[in-house]
Motif scaffolding. Structure first.
Motif, short mmCIF file in Angstrom:
data_model
loop_
_atom_site.label_atom_id
_atom_site.label_comp_id
_atom_site.label_asym_id
_atom_site.label_seq_id
_atom_site.Cartn_x
_atom_site.Cartn_y
_atom_site.Cartn_z
N THR A 78 0.84 -1.21 0.00
CA THR A 78 0.00 0.00 0.00
C THR A 78 0.87 1.25 0.00
N GLU A 79 1.96 1.21 0.77
CA GLU A 79 2.88 2.36 0.78
C GLU A 79 3.37 2.66 -0.64
N TRP A 80 3.77 1.60 -1.36
CA TRP A 80 4.25 1.80 -2.74
C TRP A 80 3.15 2.33 -3.64
N LEU B 121 11.44 -4.48 -0.82
CA LEU B 121 11.57 -3.52 0.28
C LEU B 121 10.42 -2.53 0.20
N CYS B 122 10.07 -1.92 1.35
CA CYS B 122 9.08 -0.84 1.33
C CYS B 122 9.78 0.45 0.90
N PRO B 123 9.03 1.53 0.66
CA PRO B 123 9.68 2.78 0.20
C PRO B 123 10.70 3.32 1.21
N HIS B 124 10.67 2.81 2.44
CA HIS B 124 11.61 3.28 3.45
C HIS B 124 12.78 2.32 3.62
N GLY B 125 12.79 1.26 2.80
CA GLY B 125 13.92 0.34 2.81
C GLY B 125 13.77 -0.85 3.75
ZN LIG Z 1 7.66 1.67 5.02
#
Ligand SMILES: [Zn+2]
Length: 230
Positions: free
Chosen positions: A91-93, A134-138
């Protein structure tokens, strides 16, 4: 078809339990043990509430403990935790790429949406987002922990070291002000930085981001993971 999607959602835990499962999963992953008082801090709820919820989770087979101590997820709990973490990160992406929601905000927004995504939509999101690891925060999607395994804590670097920012830990994602600060200064995965000054007596570490100097306190720096630049 619609029936099977519904059934799968019905066997999921409630949103509250999903939140607990995700935090317990990360704690077990990073620290090897789950401490109820630290869980209360992370969830920002009173310890008695945590104790009650944990009892319910144990009754329902999501976790097991030895009289409230030595908490760990059962196989069923672990699978549910991995599912909600995946939905959260996908969802973050989706928010970042499709809706251009700022990097510092996608985590908080995804917290609301993640619980409502069916397994079918999750599969479609994953394919459409090119199977992110990975999520957008790595932070690694469950099953991809090895991708982040060799990254080093920024706090372990020496003065003069050039690094690539790789990861801002899940715990920092909860702190919106901190995320905005990092975004404003370009301290995001992929960015190049130089460690210029480490003042242990002052508990600060300075980074050169391009030609701008940014000072970070150790409590913030310890959430940041890097790779030495080639
Ligand atoms: Zn994240």
């Amino acid at each position: 078809m619609a029936q099977s999607a519904k059934t799968k959602i019905e066997i999921r835990p409630t949103p509250t339990i999903e939140d607990y499962l995700a935090i317990i999963y990360v704690m077990e992953r990073d620290e090897g043990e789950v401490i109820a008082t630290r869980l209360a801090e992370s969830l920002e709820v009173a310890p008695p509430t945590v104790t009650m919820t944990l009892k319910r989770m144990e009754r329902d087979g999501w976790m097991a403990s030895d009289q409230g101590k030595d908490i760990h997820l059962t196989d069923k709990g672990c699978e549910a935790a991995r599912s909600v973490i995946r939905r959260h990160m996908l969802t973050e992406w989706m928010l970042a790429r499709m809706l251009k929601v700022p990097w510092s905000r996608v985590h908080a927004e995804a917290d609301q949406i993640e619980h409502t995504i069916s397994d079918e939509i999750e599969t479609q999101m994953r394919a459409n987002l090119d199977n992110p690891q990975l999520c957008p925060h790595g932070n690694p999607l469950p099953g991809y922990e090895h991708v982040a395994a060799d990254w080093l804590p920024l706090i372990s670097m020496l003065g003069g070291e050039k690094v690539v920012i790789r990861r801002i830990h899940e715990k920092a994602e909860e702190n919106h002000e901190l995320m905005e600060f990092l975004e404003k200064h370009g301290i995001v995965p992929g960015a190049l930085a130089e460690v210029t000054e480490i003042l242990s007596f002052n508990q600060t570490l300075s980074l050169l981001m391009g030609n701008k100097k940014v000072a970070l306190g150790f409590p913030t720096a310890k959430y940041i993971f890097v790779e030495k630049a080639a």
